[in-house]
Design an enzyme around this catalytic site. Structure first.
Site, PDB file in Angstrom:
ATOM      1  N   ASP A   2       0.855  -1.198   0.000  1.00 37.58           N
ATOM      2  CA  ASP A   2       0.000   0.000   0.000  1.00 37.58           C
ATOM      3  C   ASP A   2       0.886   1.242   0.000  1.00 37.58           C
ATOM      4  O   ASP A   2       1.755   1.394   0.855  1.00 37.58           O
ATOM      5  CB  ASP A   2      -0.898  -0.020   1.249  1.00 37.58           C
ATOM      6  CG  ASP A   2      -1.955   1.078   1.220  1.00 37.58           C
ATOM      7  OD1 ASP A   2      -3.129   0.742   1.433  1.00 37.58           O
ATOM      8  OD2 ASP A   2      -1.612   2.248   0.992  1.00 37.58           O
ATOM      9  N   ASP A   6      -3.893   2.320  -5.128  1.00 34.12           N
ATOM     10  CA  ASP A   6      -2.527   2.305  -4.566  1.00 34.12           C
ATOM     11  C   ASP A   6      -2.234   1.054  -3.749  1.00 34.12           C
ATOM     12  O   ASP A   6      -1.329   1.048  -2.932  1.00 34.12           O
ATOM     13  CB  ASP A   6      -2.288   3.559  -3.717  1.00 34.12           C
ATOM     14  CG  ASP A   6      -2.812   3.427  -2.297  1.00 34.12           C
ATOM     15  OD1 ASP A   6      -3.841   2.761  -2.110  1.00 34.12           O
ATOM     16  OD2 ASP A   6      -2.177   3.987  -1.390  1.00 34.12           O
ATOM     17  N   GLU A   7      -2.974  -0.016  -3.994  1.00 36.64           N
ATOM     18  CA  GLU A   7      -2.925  -1.139  -3.050  1.00 36.64           C
ATOM     19  C   GLU A   7      -3.146  -2.465  -3.784  1.00 36.64           C
ATOM     20  O   GLU A   7      -3.998  -2.555  -4.654  1.00 36.64           O
ATOM     21  CB  GLU A   7      -4.068  -0.874  -2.066  1.00 36.64           C
ATOM     22  CG  GLU A   7      -4.263  -1.815  -0.971  1.00 36.64           C
ATOM     23  CD  GLU A   7      -5.581  -1.478  -0.252  1.00 36.64           C
ATOM     24  OE1 GLU A   7      -5.974  -2.303   0.566  1.00 36.64           O
ATOM     25  OE2 GLU A   7      -6.209  -0.448  -0.529  1.00 36.64           O
TER      26      GLU A   7
HETATM   27  P1  TTP Z   1      -5.230   5.050   1.056  1.00 38.85           P
HETATM   28  O1  TTP Z   1      -4.200   3.992   0.763  1.00 38.85           O
HETATM   29  O2  TTP Z   1      -6.356   4.707   1.944  1.00 38.85           O
HETATM   30  O3  TTP Z   1      -4.516   6.317   1.715  1.00 38.85           O
HETATM   31  P2  TTP Z   1      -3.117   6.950   1.404  1.00 38.85           P
HETATM   32  O4  TTP Z   1      -2.325   6.156   0.430  1.00 38.85           O
HETATM   33  O5  TTP Z   1      -3.317   8.377   0.993  1.00 38.85           O
HETATM   34  O6  TTP Z   1      -2.432   6.977   2.830  1.00 38.85           O
HETATM   35  P3  TTP Z   1      -1.818   5.726   3.638  1.00 38.85           P
HETATM   36  O7  TTP Z   1      -0.372   6.029   3.801  1.00 38.85           O
HETATM   37  O8  TTP Z   1      -2.575   5.717   4.927  1.00 38.85           O
HETATM   38  O9  TTP Z   1      -2.059   4.505   2.814  1.00 38.85           O
HETATM   39  O10 TTP Z   1      -5.845   5.591  -0.282  1.00 38.85           O
HETATM   40  C1  TTP Z   1      -5.086   5.719  -1.488  1.00 38.85           C
HETATM   41  C2  TTP Z   1      -5.511   6.951  -2.252  1.00 38.85           C
HETATM   42  O11 TTP Z   1      -6.898   6.889  -2.573  1.00 38.85           O
HETATM   43  C3  TTP Z   1      -5.320   8.243  -1.473  1.00 38.85           C
HETATM   44  O12 TTP Z   1      -4.012   8.762  -1.628  1.00 38.85           O
HETATM   45  C4  TTP Z   1      -6.376   9.133  -2.061  1.00 38.85           C
HETATM   46  C5  TTP Z   1      -7.483   8.187  -2.491  1.00 38.85           C
HETATM   47  N1  TTP Z   1      -8.590   8.239  -1.519  1.00 38.85           N
HETATM   48  C6  TTP Z   1      -9.656   9.101  -1.740  1.00 38.85           C
HETATM   49  O13 TTP Z   1      -9.689   9.801  -2.755  1.00 38.85           O
HETATM   50  N2  TTP Z   1     -10.672   9.151  -0.826  1.00 38.85           N
HETATM   51  C7  TTP Z   1     -10.669   8.401   0.332  1.00 38.85           C
HETATM   52  O14 TTP Z   1     -11.605   8.497   1.153  1.00 38.85           O
HETATM   53  C8  TTP Z   1      -9.563   7.510   0.551  1.00 38.85           C
HETATM   54  C9  TTP Z   1      -9.516   6.652   1.802  1.00 38.85           C
HETATM   55  C10 TTP Z   1      -8.554   7.463  -0.393  1.00 38.85           C
HETATM   56 MG    MG Z   2      -2.137   4.096   0.685  1.00 34.78          MG
END
Ligand code: TTP
Ligand code: MG
Length: 385
Positions: free
Chosen positions: A8, A104-105
């Site tokens: 992730d 992103d995962e």
């Molecule tokens: P995430 O992997 O949940 O968050 P992140 O990568 O920004 O942070 P982390 O280090 O905690 O993993 O989500 C990936 C992307 O998806 C995030 O950068 C933006 C998008 N996203 C949204 O647009 N709305 C949301 O509610 C969430 C949770 C994510």
């Molecule tokens: Mg993330």
């Protein structure tokens, strides 16, 4: 024993912005809208901004209050999608069995590849390094004997984390986590468990299988197993990743939001019906819009709890429509759902009258072929143009 990896990206959208603009590095960056955005919500923010309590899905206005010196950026979805594609290519260098979970995962099934590396830490480091070389971003990686453990592990030392949990450590490692970390336990389930004085996974192990099944139905058995680190779900390669949806192209472009709303209600009802037929719930709702000049956009919202009733799907998609329609005529409208799960809580917690109505409608629609029943919102509202 399987070896499953979960990868992730760290603060993904914000990290891309910081990568491409060195002035933003080390600063609280909030992606989702400009500072004066009235309706915008935070997509994500840098870890510097998280210190102030800013998080995804929070209204921009609230983020401004919490972090007045934050740098607010609308964001560039095309760019993030392109980076996402590059990262996916890296995943396939390591395994053919990749399940893309979101932008992103992903899960990678690494079973059988373990011997290519001296240790599983080396494997994790290799993946992180390839990502860094390819896109100059950091990822967090978790490795464990199944998806549940791998995902929990990748989240455990964010950002830039690497956590490996061998099978023999699973039992002890899991024990102190709050029950909310268990896949499928949302706010409501956590509240029921809290009323039983069950707060951690160790506490959850005190519940008998029977009592969990009595309270939570089929999901109860899953909770029982997950509490013990047992998770039989396979990594599902991309072609099998489940999503479903419906879209429609208009004979004539439509600009009136009232008309679009009616079509959207039909699409949401179709999608909800199909979800329920599969006994699935969806976490992510996606709206697809093609404008008169053929530009096509998709916009998604991830919900805190999985849903499968028409109203939740419609309301989420409708918000996306209102936020993205502009004044341009629309050629095509679609509703998609993804991040599907067999866990749903509707039968436990939602309004029982609405549930019953949904069941009756589904039955009638199945018997007569769709659609026979209409909900009020399909009719134009007074004052709509
Ligand atoms: P995430 O992997 O949940 O968050 P992140 O990568 O920004 O942070 P982390 O280090 O905690 O993993 O989500 C990936 C992307 O998806 C995030 O950068 C933006 C998008 N996203 C949204 O647009 N709305 C949301 O509610 C969430 C949770 C994510
Ligand atoms: Mg993330």
């Amino acid at each position: 024993m399987a070896t499953i990896m979960h990868v992730d990206m760290d603060s993904f959208f914000a990290a891309v912005e910081q990568r491409d603009n060195p002035e933003l590095r080390g600063k609280p960056v909030i992606v989702g809208g400009t500072r004066d955005s009235k309706r915008g919500v935070v997509s994500t923010c840098s870890y510097e901004a998280r210190k102030y309590g800013v998080h995804s899905a929070m209204p921009i206005a609230q983020a401004v209050k919490l972090c007045p010196h934050g740098i607010f950026i609308p964001g560039n979805h095309k760019k993030y999608a392109a980076v996402s594609k590059q990262i996916r290519a890296v995943f396939y260098e390591f395994s053919p069995a990749v399940e893309i979970v979101s932008i992103d995962e992903a899960f990678l099934d690494m079973t059988g590849c373990e011997h290519l590396y001296e240790t599983l830490e080396d494997l994790g480091r290799a993946v992180k390094e390839r990502i860094r070389e390819t896109v100059s971003l950091t990822a967090s990686v978790g490795i464990g004997p199944n998806k549940f453990i791998a995902k929990l592990a990748s989240d455990h030392r964010k950002p830039d984390g690497l956590v490996v949990i061998p099978p023999e450590e699973v039992w002890d490692w899991l024990a102190p986590f709050p029950v909310k970390k268990v896949w499928g336990i949302g706010q409501k389930t956590a509240e029921v468990l809290a009323s039983w004085q069950i707060h951690t996974i160790a506490d959850l192990r005190r519940c008998s299988q029977e009592s969990l099944i009595r309270q939570f139905g089929k999901q109860g058995l899953t909770l029982y197993q997950l509490a013990r680190g047992i998770d039989h779900r396979a990594v599902e390669p991309e072609s099998e990743t489940k999503s479903l949806g419906r879209e429609t192209t208009f004979a004539e472009d439509i600009a009136a939001i009232s008309k679009l709303r009616q079509v959207l209600a039909d699409l949401a009802a179709e999608v909800g019906y199909r979800l329920r037929q599969h006994e699935l719930w969806a976490r992510t709702i996606t709206l697809k819009l093609r404008y008169d000049d053929f530009t096509t956009i998709t916009r998604s919202t991830s919900l805190p709890e999985p849903v499968n009733n028409d109203d939740d799907i419609f309301n989420t998609a409708h918000r996306l429509l209102v936020d993205n329609i502009g004044r341009r005529p629309v050629r095509l409208l679609g509703v998609y759902v993804s991040q599907l799960t067999p866990f749903g809580q509707a039968s436990l917690f939602s309004d029982p009258r609405r549930e019953k109505l949904t069941r009756v409608m589904d039955e009638l629609n199945t018997r007569h072929g769709r659609p026979v029943l209409y909900k009020g919102r399909r009719l134009p509202l007074d004052g709509d143009k």
